[in-house]
Design an enzyme around this catalytic site. Structure first.
Site, PDB file in Angstrom:
ATOM      1  N   HIS A  60       0.846  -1.190   0.000  1.00  0.00           N
ATOM      2  CA  HIS A  60       0.000   0.000   0.000  1.00  0.00           C
ATOM      3  C   HIS A  60       0.885   1.245   0.000  1.00  0.00           C
ATOM      4  CE1 HIS A  60      -3.597   2.279   0.343  1.00  0.00           C
ATOM      5  NE2 HIS A  60      -3.335   2.752   1.547  1.00  0.00           N
ATOM      6  N   HIS A  72      -3.765   8.988   0.651  1.00  0.00           N
ATOM      7  CA  HIS A  72      -3.693   7.687  -0.017  1.00  0.00           C
ATOM      8  C   HIS A  72      -5.050   7.320  -0.593  1.00  0.00           C
ATOM      9  CE1 HIS A  72      -5.260   5.267   3.638  1.00  0.00           C
ATOM     10  NE2 HIS A  72      -5.314   6.542   3.970  1.00  0.00           N
ATOM     11  N   CYS A 161      -3.766   2.541  -5.647  1.00  0.00           N
ATOM     12  CA  CYS A 161      -2.964   3.452  -4.825  1.00  0.00           C
ATOM     13  C   CYS A 161      -1.568   3.675  -5.409  1.00  0.00           C
ATOM     14  CB  CYS A 161      -2.857   2.922  -3.396  1.00  0.00           C
ATOM     15  SG  CYS A 161      -1.995   1.332  -3.245  1.00  0.00           S
TER      16      CYS A 161
END
EC number: 2.3.1.135
Length: 230
Positions: A60, A72, A161
């Site tokens: 991530h 994010h 992301c």
């Protein structure tokens, strides 16, 4: 005009990627309390840095904005159900995340470093080395991230992301994670054993259910397309 075959292939790839990483999302639930109780030393972080949190299968990413804040991209089913900011701004649970991936809704949001990382280790600007790309100035990176805050469509393959942070950091949205997954699928498809296995399964379905269109056609065309792809 969009190619229907390409759309079907894209959909299948996204579903495969979701299934292959389901354990990532579900395993995060056990670590939620741990993540909220963790403390991160942010004095070495600079505004515009890329923060990277390695997980079991996926990584991530976020952009550090300063003052313990991270921008994010997060899938979230609530975005499709309510406009109540009080509810959508709460930390995204794993159920909300998984359903958000399925319906392809997300937002670029700001969370604390603790809520962003959930107890995992954080790498800083690791993409600079792995991608060997020249980064924009940190302030420009942060401003790009801030301009994109809010609702955004989501795709595991085409808009995740990693696409978000690489656009902010380098000016071009790319996702090596997605590319690697697609290459793996190509290898599987090109493996002649996959063609043989699909043919055997197709014949078995015909034997079990009889010669009807919804079993006969897939049994013929799936092995054929796999063979052609190889």
């Amino acid at each position: 005009m969009k190619n229907p075959m390409l759309e079907v292939v894209s959909l299948l790839l996204e579903k495969l990627l979701l299934i292959s990483n389901f354990t990532l999302f579900s395993s995060g639930a056990a670590g939620e309390d741990k993540g909220r109780n963790s403390f991160y030393e942010t004095s070495s972080f600079h505004r515009g840095d890329v923060l990277e949190v390695p997980r079991t299968h996926l990584t991530h990413y976020g952009i550090y904005l300063g003052d313990n804040r991270v921008a994010h991209m997060m899938p979230d089913i609530l975005l499709a159900l309510t406009d109540d900011m009080g509810r959508t701004q709460k930390v995204v649970s794993n159920k909300r995340l998984i359903l958000g991936v399925i319906v392809k809704v997300a937002s670029i949001r700001v969370d604390t470093v603790e809520d962003f990382a959930y107890g995992a280790n954080i790498l800083v600007n690791h993409l600079d080395e792995s991608l060997q790309k020249k980064a924009l100035l940190n302030e420009e990176v942060a401003r790009r991230a801030e301009k994109l805050l809010g609702f955004t469509p989501y795709s595991l393959l085409w808009n995740n992301c990693e696409h978000f942070v690489t656009y902010c950091r380098y000016g071009t949205p790319i996702s090596p994670q997605s590319d690697k997954f697609c290459e793996t699928v190509k290898i599987i498809i090109r493996d002649q054993r996959s063609v043989l296995a699909s043919a055997v399964l197709g014949l078995a379905s015909i034997v079990c259910t009889g010669l009807v269109s919804y079993t006969t056609l897939p049994a013929i065309f799936i092995p054929f397309f796999l063979w052609m792809a190889g």
